[in-house]
Design a protein around this motif. Structure first.
Motif, PDB file in Angstrom:
ATOM      1  N   PRO A 292       0.800  -1.232   0.000  1.00  0.00           N
ATOM      2  CA  PRO A 292       0.000   0.000   0.000  1.00  0.00           C
ATOM      3  C   PRO A 292       0.826   1.272   0.000  1.00  0.00           C
ATOM      4  CG  PRO A 292       0.033  -0.980   2.187  1.00  0.00           C
ATOM      5  CD  PRO A 292       0.687  -1.972   1.267  1.00  0.00           C
ATOM      6  N   LEU A 293       2.093   1.210   0.392  1.00  0.00           N
ATOM      7  CA  LEU A 293       2.934   2.403   0.422  1.00  0.00           C
ATOM      8  C   LEU A 293       3.701   2.600  -0.879  1.00  0.00           C
ATOM      9  CD1 LEU A 293       4.335   2.191   4.058  1.00  0.00           C
ATOM     10  CD2 LEU A 293       2.303   3.368   3.220  1.00  0.00           C
ATOM     11  N   GLY A 294       3.543   1.680  -1.835  1.00  0.00           N
ATOM     12  CA  GLY A 294       4.202   1.832  -3.130  1.00  0.00           C
ATOM     13  C   GLY A 294       5.713   1.808  -3.044  1.00  0.00           C
ATOM     14  N   LEU A 295       6.271   0.970  -2.170  1.00  0.00           N
ATOM     15  CA  LEU A 295       7.724   0.925  -1.997  1.00  0.00           C
ATOM     16  C   LEU A 295       8.397   0.469  -3.283  1.00  0.00           C
ATOM     17  CD1 LEU A 295       7.990  -0.680   1.548  1.00  0.00           C
ATOM     18  CD2 LEU A 295       7.919   1.730   0.911  1.00  0.00           C
ATOM     19  N   GLY A 296       9.460   1.171  -3.654  1.00  0.00           N
ATOM     20  CA  GLY A 296      10.179   0.826  -4.862  1.00  0.00           C
ATOM     21  C   GLY A 296       9.512   1.296  -6.124  1.00  0.00           C
ATOM     22  N   GLY A 297       8.504   2.171  -6.002  1.00  0.00           N
ATOM     23  CA  GLY A 297       7.758   2.589  -7.176  1.00  0.00           C
ATOM     24  C   GLY A 297       8.550   3.485  -8.102  1.00  0.00           C
ATOM     25  N   LEU A 298       8.111   3.531  -9.368  1.00  0.00           N
ATOM     26  CA  LEU A 298       8.771   4.347 -10.386  1.00  0.00           C
ATOM     27  C   LEU A 298       8.210   5.753 -10.469  1.00  0.00           C
ATOM     28  CD1 LEU A 298       8.989   1.853 -13.359  1.00  0.00           C
ATOM     29  CD2 LEU A 298      10.858   2.636 -11.927  1.00  0.00           C
ATOM     30  N   MET A 299       7.033   5.974  -9.884  1.00  0.00           N
ATOM     31  CA  MET A 299       6.340   7.215 -10.157  1.00  0.00           C
ATOM     32  C   MET A 299       6.903   8.368  -9.341  1.00  0.00           C
ATOM     33  SD  MET A 299       4.591   6.168 -12.470  1.00  0.00           S
ATOM     34  CE  MET A 299       4.621   4.485 -13.051  1.00  0.00           C
TER      35      MET A 299
ATOM     36  N   ALA B 105      -0.344 -16.566  -8.882  1.00  0.00           N
ATOM     37  CA  ALA B 105      -0.347 -15.704 -10.058  1.00  0.00           C
ATOM     38  C   ALA B 105       1.013 -15.771 -10.749  1.00  0.00           C
ATOM     39  CB  ALA B 105      -0.668 -14.266  -9.676  1.00  0.00           C
ATOM     40  N   LEU B 106       0.993 -15.888 -12.078  1.00  0.00           N
ATOM     41  CA  LEU B 106       2.198 -15.862 -12.909  1.00  0.00           C
ATOM     42  C   LEU B 106       2.189 -14.538 -13.661  1.00  0.00           C
ATOM     43  CD1 LEU B 106       2.048 -19.502 -14.332  1.00  0.00           C
ATOM     44  CD2 LEU B 106       3.340 -18.687 -12.344  1.00  0.00           C
ATOM     45  N   LEU B 107       3.147 -13.665 -13.356  1.00  0.00           N
ATOM     46  CA  LEU B 107       3.055 -12.286 -13.805  1.00  0.00           C
ATOM     47  C   LEU B 107       4.225 -11.890 -14.697  1.00  0.00           C
ATOM     48  CD1 LEU B 107       2.088 -10.728 -10.358  1.00  0.00           C
ATOM     49  CD2 LEU B 107       0.545 -11.392 -12.208  1.00  0.00           C
ATOM     50  N   LEU B 108       3.915 -11.164 -15.754  1.00  0.00           N
ATOM     51  CA  LEU B 108       4.921 -10.509 -16.579  1.00  0.00           C
ATOM     52  C   LEU B 108       5.217  -9.154 -15.967  1.00  0.00           C
ATOM     53  CD1 LEU B 108       6.616 -10.077 -19.206  1.00  0.00           C
ATOM     54  CD2 LEU B 108       4.519  -9.130 -20.223  1.00  0.00           C
ATOM     55  N   GLU B 109       6.505  -8.856 -15.745  1.00  0.00           N
ATOM     56  CA  GLU B 109       6.911  -7.587 -15.160  1.00  0.00           C
ATOM     57  C   GLU B 109       7.644  -6.756 -16.219  1.00  0.00           C
ATOM     58  OE1 GLU B 109       6.233  -6.794 -12.034  1.00  0.00           O
ATOM     59  OE2 GLU B 109       5.626  -8.739 -11.212  1.00  0.00           O
ATOM     60  N   ALA B 110       7.297  -5.491 -16.331  1.00  0.00           N
ATOM     61  CA  ALA B 110       7.964  -4.587 -17.275  1.00  0.00           C
ATOM     62  C   ALA B 110       8.040  -3.207 -16.664  1.00  0.00           C
ATOM     63  CB  ALA B 110       7.209  -4.537 -18.600  1.00  0.00           C
ATOM     64  N   ARG B 111       9.198  -2.540 -16.843  1.00  0.00           N
ATOM     65  CA  ARG B 111       9.402  -1.174 -16.379  1.00  0.00           C
ATOM     66  C   ARG B 111      10.036  -0.377 -17.525  1.00  0.00           C
ATOM     67  NH1 ARG B 111       7.108  -3.994 -13.378  1.00  0.00           N
ATOM     68  NH2 ARG B 111       7.599  -4.489 -11.200  1.00  0.00           N
ATOM     69  N   TYR B 112       9.487   0.784 -17.787  1.00  0.00           N
ATOM     70  CA  TYR B 112      10.025   1.635 -18.859  1.00  0.00           C
ATOM     71  C   TYR B 112      10.175   3.046 -18.319  1.00  0.00           C
ATOM     72  CZ  TYR B 112      10.523   4.122 -23.275  1.00  0.00           C
ATOM     73  OH  TYR B 112      10.987   4.927 -24.292  1.00  0.00           O
ATOM     74  N   LEU B 113      11.344   3.625 -18.524  1.00  0.00           N
ATOM     75  CA  LEU B 113      11.632   4.952 -18.038  1.00  0.00           C
ATOM     76  C   LEU B 113      12.371   5.737 -19.114  1.00  0.00           C
ATOM     77  CD1 LEU B 113      11.831   7.026 -15.686  1.00  0.00           C
ATOM     78  CD2 LEU B 113      13.975   5.913 -15.047  1.00  0.00           C
ATOM     79  N   LEU B 114      11.814   6.886 -19.475  1.00  0.00           N
ATOM     80  CA  LEU B 114      12.445   7.760 -20.464  1.00  0.00           C
ATOM     81  C   LEU B 114      12.604   9.137 -19.837  1.00  0.00           C
ATOM     82  CD1 LEU B 114      13.558   8.310 -23.263  1.00  0.00           C
ATOM     83  CD2 LEU B 114      11.219   8.745 -24.059  1.00  0.00           C
ATOM     84  N   GLY B 115      13.778   9.372 -19.255  1.00  0.00           N
ATOM     85  CA  GLY B 115      14.032  10.648 -18.594  1.00  0.00           C
ATOM     86  C   GLY B 115      13.006  10.913 -17.511  1.00  0.00           C
ATOM     87  N   ASP B 116      12.588  12.161 -17.395  1.00  0.00           N
ATOM     88  CA  ASP B 116      11.548  12.550 -16.457  1.00  0.00           C
ATOM     89  C   ASP B 116      10.196  12.693 -17.135  1.00  0.00           C
ATOM     90  OD1 ASP B 116      13.309  12.651 -14.302  1.00  0.00           O
ATOM     91  OD2 ASP B 116      13.908  14.707 -14.788  1.00  0.00           O
ATOM     92  N   ARG B 117      10.084  12.288 -18.398  1.00  0.00           N
ATOM     93  CA  ARG B 117       8.855  12.506 -19.151  1.00  0.00           C
ATOM     94  C   ARG B 117       7.926  11.303 -19.151  1.00  0.00           C
ATOM     95  NH1 ARG B 117       8.526  16.754 -22.587  1.00  0.00           N
ATOM     96  NH2 ARG B 117       7.138  15.586 -23.960  1.00  0.00           N
ATOM     97  N   THR B 118       8.478  10.101 -19.225  1.00  0.00           N
ATOM     98  CA  THR B 118       7.649   8.909 -19.363  1.00  0.00           C
ATOM     99  C   THR B 118       8.074   7.840 -18.361  1.00  0.00           C
ATOM    100  OG1 THR B 118       7.403   9.349 -21.728  1.00  0.00           O
ATOM    101  CG2 THR B 118       6.826   7.142 -20.946  1.00  0.00           C
ATOM    102  N   ARG B 119       7.118   7.345 -17.595  1.00  0.00           N
ATOM    103  CA  ARG B 119       7.358   6.259 -16.652  1.00  0.00           C
ATOM    104  C   ARG B 119       6.210   5.267 -16.756  1.00  0.00           C
ATOM    105  NH1 ARG B 119      10.957   7.958 -12.261  1.00  0.00           N
ATOM    106  NH2 ARG B 119      11.658  10.089 -12.697  1.00  0.00           N
TER     107      ARG B 119
END
Length: 410
Positions: free
Chosen positions: A41-48, A250-264
């Protein structure tokens, strides 16, 4: 189950005052029954990106920073009990003092603690039986080594408000605790895992809470500086006096995409195979996705996708699978922010054929607009929100909410 994707990870994991405010009082009461299924619930490790907060320099009297303030908000609610007819409207006043302590505001320490405390005093003009003093707080202990990150957390919430899953005004509490670990095992490979426990309770004897225990393990591989791909395995066990036990993998696909400070972009998506007492086996979609796109210096867009399966609080032998989508657009002005968006929730009910009459599914749609701006000093801010929601299901209700408030940081 988010992973770090930045050279400044501390800015991404700290629980901000803004997120603490959203989880107190009545702000998230409409989603209360589903929150027990959230293992992070605290979003630990989040990209946002997180919002900025005010720091108070006490001249070394206390190690670390202490921030504190108070908020006041008045809200008109046209349909407190989410009734199809004979709507019960009222005006409420919420007073939220808050306190935040951070032992390492500058970052870089191997061990740090962040704690938030935000009680809520709620009073109603006509329905005094709903007056309440709610306690809310959370704490994170964090250890960061050269290749290993360990985070232990605990959160306690008391919430009051209209809850779409129970179809009534609810008063309840939720306690969540857990540990999350990630380790860099190779230059381009990171493994992560954790366990959590969540327990919900309702003040009304007509509604039953639930307990959810979760564990997960996964890995992410850096395809490039911008993209990480991987997968995870999650096991969860749900217990409820209303619906018995539910076990799911649950079998989950994980993906993270980061483009500078514009896209997460962060995505966790895959099938969940569940077995429930009396209801047999089922396959559901497990989804947890978030995207932020900074269109330009003024405009930003955000999208959220969430799924959860919990026992029905007020119907025996029934599991509820909820899928919610929210999209919003914000515009930063010279002083303040204007935003708005749409939210859609679809809940399906599975009783395993035990009920005499099959329960209809519920579809809830909401549209909202909000405006925030500082008043004079940056320590004083005005906030306003308007929201219209309607439900199509067992009860075809409508609800309008209008809130005006002030936030003061000392």
């Amino acid at each position: 189950m988010f992973q770090h994707f930045s050279s400044s990870p501390r800015k991404l994991w700290i629980t901000t005052l803004a997120s603490a405010a959203a989880c107190c009082g009545m702000a998230l009461a409409q989603n209360f029954s589903m929150q027990v299924a959230n293992p992070n619930p605290l979003g630990l490790g989040g990209l946002m990106p997180v919002d900025e907060v005010f720091d108070l320099d006490l001249g070394g009297a206390i190690k670390g920073d202490i921030d504190y303030g108070i908020g006041m908000e008045t809200t008109y609610n046209s349909n407190l009990n989410l009734s199809e007819t004979d709507e019960n409207d009222d005006v409420s006043l919420v007073v939220n003092p808050w306190l935040r302590y951070d032992t390492d505001p500058e970052g870089g320490a191997r061990f740090s603690i962040v704690a938030n405390y935000r009680p809520s005093m709620i009073g109603f003009l006509e329905n005094s039986e709903y007056n309440r003093f709610n306690q809310n707080g959370d704490i994170v202990f964090r250890f960061e080594g050269a290749k290993t990150l360990v985070e232990l957390f605990a959160r306690y919430q008391q919430l009051s408000g209209s809850d779409y899953l129970t179809g009534d005004f609810i008063e309840g509490s939720l306690f969540t605790t857990g540990v999350r670990v990630s380790r860099q095992v190779a230059p381009r490979t990171n493994v992560f895992g954790g366990v959590s426990a969540a327990m919900s309770d309702y003040q009304s004897s007509l509604d039953q809470g639930a307990e959810v225990y979760s564990g997960y393990l996964g890995a992410l591989w850096s395809k490039s500086e911008r993209l990480r791909l991987g997968g995870s395995l999650r096991y969860s066990m749900t217990q409820s006096d209303n619906s018995g036990d539910r076990n799911a993998i649950a079998l989950l696909l994980e993906a993270r995409y980061l483009l500078g400070d514009r896209t997460r972009v962060s995505v966790s998506l895959g099938p969940e195979f569940a077995d429930t007492d009396g209801a047999g086996s089922a396959v559901n979609l497990s989804a947890d996705a978030e995207a932020v796109y900074m269109i330009n210096e003024r405009w930003s867009w955000r999208m959220l996708l969430r799924s959860a399966t919990v026992p029905s609080p007020n119907e025996a032998n029934t599991m509820v699978s909820d899928l919610s989508v929210q999209t919003s657009l914000q515009r930063r002005m010279l002083r303040g922010m204007l935003g708005g968006g749409l939210e859609y929730r679809y809940a399906t009910y599975d009783d395993g054929g035990l009920a005499a009459v099959e329960r209809d599914n519920e579809a809830t749609t909401g549209v909202f607009i909000e405006y925030r701006r500082p008043l004079g000093s940056e320590r004083l801010a005005f906030e306003s929100r308007a929201r219209y929601s309607f439900n199509d299901g067992v009860s075809d209700w409508e609800q309008f909410q209008l809130s005006l408030g002030l936030q003061v940081s000392f």
